[in-house]
Design a protein around this motif. Sequence first.
Motif, PDB file in Angstrom:
ATOM      1  N   ALA A   1       0.853  -1.195   0.000  1.00 30.08           N
ATOM      2  CA  ALA A   1       0.000   0.000   0.000  1.00 30.08           C
ATOM      3  C   ALA A   1       0.886   1.242   0.000  1.00 30.08           C
ATOM      4  N   ASP A   2       0.395   2.305  -0.596  1.00 27.83           N
ATOM      5  CA  ASP A   2       1.240   3.492  -0.739  1.00 27.83           C
ATOM      6  C   ASP A   2       0.372   4.708  -1.028  1.00 27.83           C
ATOM      7  N   LEU A   3       1.040   5.829  -1.194  1.00 27.73           N
ATOM      8  CA  LEU A   3       0.397   7.070  -1.601  1.00 27.73           C
ATOM      9  C   LEU A   3       0.303   7.133  -3.120  1.00 27.73           C
ATOM     10  N   SER A   4      -0.543   8.018  -3.626  1.00 29.71           N
ATOM     11  CA  SER A   4      -0.584   8.236  -5.072  1.00 29.71           C
ATOM     12  C   SER A   4       0.707   8.926  -5.500  1.00 29.71           C
ATOM     13  N   ARG A   5       1.143   8.635  -6.712  1.00 29.53           N
ATOM     14  CA  ARG A   5       2.429   9.134  -7.202  1.00 29.53           C
ATOM     15  C   ARG A   5       2.253   9.907  -8.505  1.00 29.53           C
ATOM     16  N   GLN A   6       2.918  11.042  -8.588  1.00 33.42           N
ATOM     17  CA  GLN A   6       2.859  11.841  -9.812  1.00 33.42           C
ATOM     18  C   GLN A   6       3.371  11.043 -11.004  1.00 33.42           C
ATOM     19  N   GLU A   7       4.439  10.258 -10.776  1.00 28.94           N
ATOM     20  CA  GLU A   7       5.044   9.484 -11.867  1.00 28.94           C
ATOM     21  C   GLU A   7       4.084   8.456 -12.448  1.00 28.94           C
ATOM     22  N   LEU A   8       3.056   8.103 -11.664  1.00 26.95           N
ATOM     23  CA  LEU A   8       2.099   7.087 -12.102  1.00 26.95           C
ATOM     24  C   LEU A   8       0.747   7.710 -12.446  1.00 26.95           C
ATOM     25  N   GLY A   9       0.766   8.991 -12.780  1.00 30.38           N
ATOM     26  CA  GLY A   9      -0.491   9.657 -13.116  1.00 30.38           C
ATOM     27  C   GLY A   9      -1.418   9.776 -11.929  1.00 30.38           C
ATOM     28  N   LYS A  10      -0.833  10.037 -10.759  1.00 29.65           N
ATOM     29  CA  LYS A  10      -1.571  10.178  -9.500  1.00 29.65           C
ATOM     30  C   LYS A  10      -2.263   8.883  -9.073  1.00 29.65           C
ATOM     31  N   GLN A  11      -1.717   7.765  -9.509  1.00 24.93           N
ATOM     32  CA  GLN A  11      -2.165   6.465  -9.028  1.00 24.93           C
ATOM     33  C   GLN A  11      -1.185   5.952  -7.973  1.00 24.93           C
ATOM     34  N   THR A  12      -1.638   5.033  -7.146  1.00 32.78           N
ATOM     35  CA  THR A  12      -0.721   4.325  -6.265  1.00 32.78           C
ATOM     36  C   THR A  12      -0.066   3.202  -7.065  1.00 32.78           C
ATOM     37  N   PRO A  13       1.058   2.659  -6.586  1.00 30.79           N
ATOM     38  CA  PRO A  13       1.655   1.517  -7.284  1.00 30.79           C
ATOM     39  C   PRO A  13       0.688   0.346  -7.449  1.00 30.79           C
ATOM     40  N   LEU A  14      -0.152   0.102  -6.446  1.00 35.05           N
ATOM     41  CA  LEU A  14      -1.132  -0.984  -6.570  1.00 35.05           C
ATOM     42  C   LEU A  14      -2.139  -0.705  -7.685  1.00 35.05           C
ATOM     43  N   GLN A  15      -2.568   0.534  -7.812  1.00 29.80           N
ATOM     44  CA  GLN A  15      -3.507   0.880  -8.873  1.00 29.80           C
ATOM     45  C   GLN A  15      -2.868   0.749 -10.249  1.00 29.80           C
ATOM     46  N   ALA A  16      -1.581   1.061 -10.325  1.00 25.89           N
ATOM     47  CA  ALA A  16      -0.884   1.004 -11.610  1.00 25.89           C
ATOM     48  C   ALA A  16      -0.505  -0.419 -12.001  1.00 25.89           C
ATOM     49  N   ALA A  17      -0.408  -1.300 -11.025  1.00 27.84           N
ATOM     50  CA  ALA A  17       0.045  -2.668 -11.282  1.00 27.84           C
ATOM     51  C   ALA A  17      -1.083  -3.544 -11.827  1.00 27.84           C
ATOM     52  N   SER A  18      -0.697  -4.556 -12.587  1.00 28.31           N
ATOM     53  CA  SER A  18      -1.637  -5.576 -13.056  1.00 28.31           C
ATOM     54  C   SER A  18      -1.623  -6.722 -12.046  1.00 28.31           C
ATOM     55  N   THR A  19      -2.731  -6.876 -11.310  1.00 28.46           N
ATOM     56  CA  THR A  19      -2.801  -7.889 -10.249  1.00 28.46           C
ATOM     57  C   THR A  19      -4.097  -8.689 -10.372  1.00 28.46           C
ATOM     58  N   PRO A  20      -4.238  -9.502 -11.403  1.00 27.12           N
ATOM     59  CA  PRO A  20      -5.509 -10.205 -11.636  1.00 27.12           C
ATOM     60  C   PRO A  20      -5.911 -11.159 -10.519  1.00 27.12           C
ATOM     61  N   HIS A  21      -4.940 -11.767  -9.845  1.00 26.53           N
ATOM     62  CA  HIS A  21      -5.274 -12.746  -8.808  1.00 26.53           C
ATOM     63  C   HIS A  21      -5.760 -12.057  -7.529  1.00 26.53           C
ATOM     64  N   LEU A  22      -5.075 -10.996  -7.124  1.00 26.12           N
ATOM     65  CA  LEU A  22      -5.546 -10.229  -5.977  1.00 26.12           C
ATOM     66  C   LEU A  22      -6.881  -9.558  -6.294  1.00 26.12           C
ATOM     67  N   ASP A  23      -7.024  -9.083  -7.521  1.00 25.29           N
ATOM     68  CA  ASP A  23      -8.287  -8.455  -7.919  1.00 25.29           C
ATOM     69  C   ASP A  23      -9.439  -9.460  -7.874  1.00 25.29           C
ATOM     70  N   ARG A  24      -9.149 -10.703  -8.208  1.00 28.69           N
ATOM     71  CA  ARG A  24     -10.190 -11.733  -8.146  1.00 28.69           C
ATOM     72  C   ARG A  24     -10.664 -11.944  -6.710  1.00 28.69           C
ATOM     73  N   LEU A  25      -9.715 -11.920  -5.777  1.00 31.72           N
ATOM     74  CA  LEU A  25     -10.092 -12.023  -4.365  1.00 31.72           C
ATOM     75  C   LEU A  25     -11.011 -10.871  -3.968  1.00 31.72           C
ATOM     76  N   ALA A  26     -10.639  -9.662  -4.411  1.00 35.73           N
ATOM     77  CA  ALA A  26     -11.437  -8.483  -4.073  1.00 35.73           C
ATOM     78  C   ALA A  26     -12.824  -8.552  -4.703  1.00 35.73           C
ATOM     79  N   LYS A  27     -12.901  -9.064  -5.924  1.00 30.65           N
ATOM     80  CA  LYS A  27     -14.167  -9.106  -6.654  1.00 30.65           C
ATOM     81  C   LYS A  27     -15.101 -10.183  -6.116  1.00 30.65           C
ATOM     82  N   GLU A  28     -14.545 -11.360  -5.804  1.00 30.32           N
ATOM     83  CA  GLU A  28     -15.380 -12.494  -5.412  1.00 30.32           C
ATOM     84  C   GLU A  28     -15.612 -12.576  -3.906  1.00 30.32           C
TER      85      GLU A  28
END
Length: 412
Positions: free
Chosen positions: A12-39
């Motif tokens: 977990a982190d703060l939003s970053r200018q380098e990532l278009g004001k996204q956090t690293p988690l938001q910028a990352a592709s995490t389909p398996h963790l996202d599946r946990l969150a969705k289901e």
Amino acid sequence: MKYVMLHADGMADLSRQELGKQTPLQAASTPHLDRLAKEGELGILAAAPEGVRKGNGLMETAILGYDLKKYYQGPGPFEAASLGVTVGEQDVVYRCTMVTLRADASAGKGGLDQIKKLGPHVAMDDATAGLIATEEARELIEAINEQLGSETIQFYPGVGHRHLMVWVNGKVRAVCQDPQSLVGRPIADAMPTGEGADHLWKLMDASFQILRDHPFNAERSKAGQKQANCLWLWGQGRAVFWPSLAERFKITGTVVSQSDVHRGLGIMAGLEAVDRARLAEGDLRAQAAVALEDLKEKDFAYVHVELPDEVAYGSDVAAKVKAIEAVDRELVGPLLEGLAKSGPYRLAAFCDAGNVHQDQAAEGLGFFAYRDSAADPAAGSGRKFTEAHAQASTVPPRDATKFVVRLFAKGS
């Protein structure tokens, strides 16, 4: 039924200018963790109660179901348990971090060789001593113990820049600062204060005198590496007895982690710590495989994963995004696949800002995703494993200390 707690430490982190004001988690592709969150269920963890000291291992103590005011004494005792260091009830364990100090240019005192004592003319340059290797650090810790060790003070080598000092019948109420929060700043206002501070100050100052002039550091300087020129004492606590998870919930369990804090925390909770040799340092797939193998014989696995030190302590945000993606791809994916093949399971994934950003607003970004494979998947279309989605969840903040009761509840 198999039970898993997955702790994604420091993602977990703060939003970053380098990532278009996204956090690293938001910028990352995490389909398996996202599946946990969705289901499953996604939400945030309630803040620690007032009066509880902050420190590494705090959230982990809570999610394993231990009252923070009673059982959390600081990270030092966890590391002692992991390293097999025996301490008495009145002994105090201090984290002993190998750091790099430099002369503060604004003080106009010249180089470190001209500095006689720690003070306002000295600044924290690196809180990891240039990510010093374990074997190199061991030589320095042994030199310190030879010169500063006594019947009441003993130094013990750990891993990398992280080591221990045990003060027999020592003082525990000193106010000590995390060295990572001091990088780039003068150390004068961050030296220990309160009960026992004078003794701690003397030990830190003596370590500086010994290490600054050690031949090993001269070699590091010649090689363009940062000196490991001081021991920073902090994170202290007394070891207290924890009732085991086996006693409380009638389960067997294992802790799968490279970190001494988390291995020790698991040991204090009555879990069996996996031998580091089985984890093939840095190999996330090996970590998943070991957890699944141990779950064939045990009921519960506490799996802790943290980003590599060079990423966690570095400033390369793109590298953090890639490291998060590797955790999802190489650890979470295989773990979920293996659990699905083994039968019904419950998995709680926790994420926080870790120990590196404690001085930033990222503190308090602890959130979770919970999935019971025996329950129908939730209708969480579009929901992802991110700070923002957890904050936006309609699920009320959960008391972290109650999570373990839910995880091990029979028939729910």
